[in-house]
Enzyme design. Structure first.
Site, short mmCIF file in Angstrom:
data_model
loop_
_atom_site.label_atom_id
_atom_site.label_comp_id
_atom_site.label_asym_id
_atom_site.label_seq_id
_atom_site.Cartn_x
_atom_site.Cartn_y
_atom_site.Cartn_z
N LYS A 227 -35.81 -6.68 5.85
CA LYS A 227 -35.41 -7.55 6.95
C LYS A 227 -33.93 -7.44 7.24
CE LYS A 227 -39.21 -10.79 6.88
NZ LYS A 227 -39.71 -12.13 6.53
N ARG A 262 -43.94 -10.33 -0.75
CA ARG A 262 -44.55 -9.58 0.37
C ARG A 262 -43.64 -8.40 0.69
NH1 ARG A 262 -44.46 -9.36 5.90
NH2 ARG A 262 -46.49 -9.09 6.90
C1 9MG Z 1 -46.12 -11.89 8.52
N1 9MG Z 1 -44.85 -12.09 7.87
C2 9MG Z 1 -43.68 -11.46 8.17
N2 9MG Z 1 -42.70 -11.92 7.37
C3 9MG Z 1 -43.26 -12.84 6.56
C4 9MG Z 1 -42.78 -13.67 5.53
O1 9MG Z 1 -41.50 -13.67 5.20
N3 9MG Z 1 -43.62 -14.50 4.92
C5 9MG Z 1 -44.94 -14.53 5.26
N4 9MG Z 1 -45.74 -15.40 4.62
N5 9MG Z 1 -45.47 -13.76 6.24
C6 9MG Z 1 -44.62 -12.95 6.87
#
Ligand code: 9MG
Length: 281
Positions: A227, A262
């Site tokens: 990010k 994630r």
């Molecule tokens: C779909 N998505 C994109 N970034 C995310 C994040 O930081 N957390 C979660 N739960 N989903 C995300």
């Protein structure tokens, strides 16, 4: 809470779980379109990515059919269904894997639950019409994420009085609504929502308070992979150059109490987590 009940399967949270990102959208911020050929999703390429992620140590695969990058526009429910459901079916037919569905749409939640999904991951914390009811009906675990505004405008001017209190309060309020709708507390995962209506300073305040989120007793999901906060910290514009930073921040998140990470880079993150885990006595 060291596990989540995912239908007939269980997601073990005794060690940090790795959630591999599979975006079946042509326009996601980091990997947008790499699974597409001539504007069509390439299913065999998608299955190959999933297979690799599972081999590299992903505990769960997160499939999303609506881009939520800054500036993204919403897609119609039918388009989201058309993107996500065939992939979910292909993945669950081929692999004995846990699959979470990244969606805010009630029709997608209901359809995915009936076709073998293991978890619902909602960046809008089940605020869309019918979403909370569909999630309750599914009996699947839900991840409630905080976002200020909507993807289209969220990064224009994020503003908070006290970001930590506001994000925590929002998540606890959404939890209350979930409980009222019949979702079991043990099935609720919380997520501060890094990059969703937040400046770098907001993201860092939240990151350094992951332990405060963990104190709620709910598993905490953290998504920082590739990010812009990583790009901003070490001046990297190209998302492919953010892998090391992403792995370091995933490890730091786990050390602060995050239970689900994630990530795009499953192999590298798994190695970092495993090294940390094997140095513990
Ligand atoms: C779909 N998505 C994109 N970034 C995310 C994040 O930081 N957390 C979660 N739960 N989903 C995300």
């Amino acid at each position: 809470m060291n596990s989540l009940r995912c239908g007939h399967k269980t997601l073990d949270l005794g060690r940090p779980a790795i959630m591999g990102i599979v975006n079946v959208t042509p326009d996601s911020f980091s990997d947008g379109g790499h699974l597409f050929s001539n504007s069509q999703l390439n299913i065999s390429k998608t299955l190959q990515l999933v297979e690799n992620m599972l081999l590299w140590g992903a505990d769960i695969i997160d499939i999303g059919g609506e881009s939520t990058r800054p500036g993204a526009v919403e897609v119609a429910p039918q388009q989201e269904l058309d993107r996500v459901i065939p992939v979910l079916e292909a993945v669950t037919t081929r692999f004995d894997a846990l699959v979470s569905i990244d969606t805010s749409t009630s029709a997608v939640i209901a359809e995915a639950a009936g076709r073998g999904a293991s978890m619902i991951n909602d960046v809008r914390a089940l605020t869309r019409d019918g979403a909370i009811e569909a999630a309750a009906e599914s009996k699947l675990p839900v991840c409630l994420m905080h976002m200020q505004n909507q993807p289209k405008t969220m990064q224009l001017a994020p503003t908070y009085g006290d970001v930590l209190t506001e994000v925590l309060d929002f998540l606890l309020l959404r939890k209350k609504h979930c409980l009222e709708a019949g979702i079991d507390s043990s099935q609720i995962v919380l997520d501060p929502g890094f990059g969703f209506g937040k400046t770098l300073a907001h993201n860092l305040s939240l990151f350094n308070a992951i332990d405060r989120f963990a104190d709620t007793g709910h598993p905490i999901l953290v998504g920082v992979s590739r990010k812009s906060m990583i790009g901003e910290l070490i001046s990297l514009k190209n998302t492919d150059d953010r892998i090391t930073g992403s792995v370091v921040m995933a490890l730091m998140a786990a050390q602060r109490g995050a239970k689900i990470l994630r990530v795009h880079d499953v192999r590298e993150t798994r190695q970092a987590i495993d090294i940390w885990e094997s140095t513990k006595f």
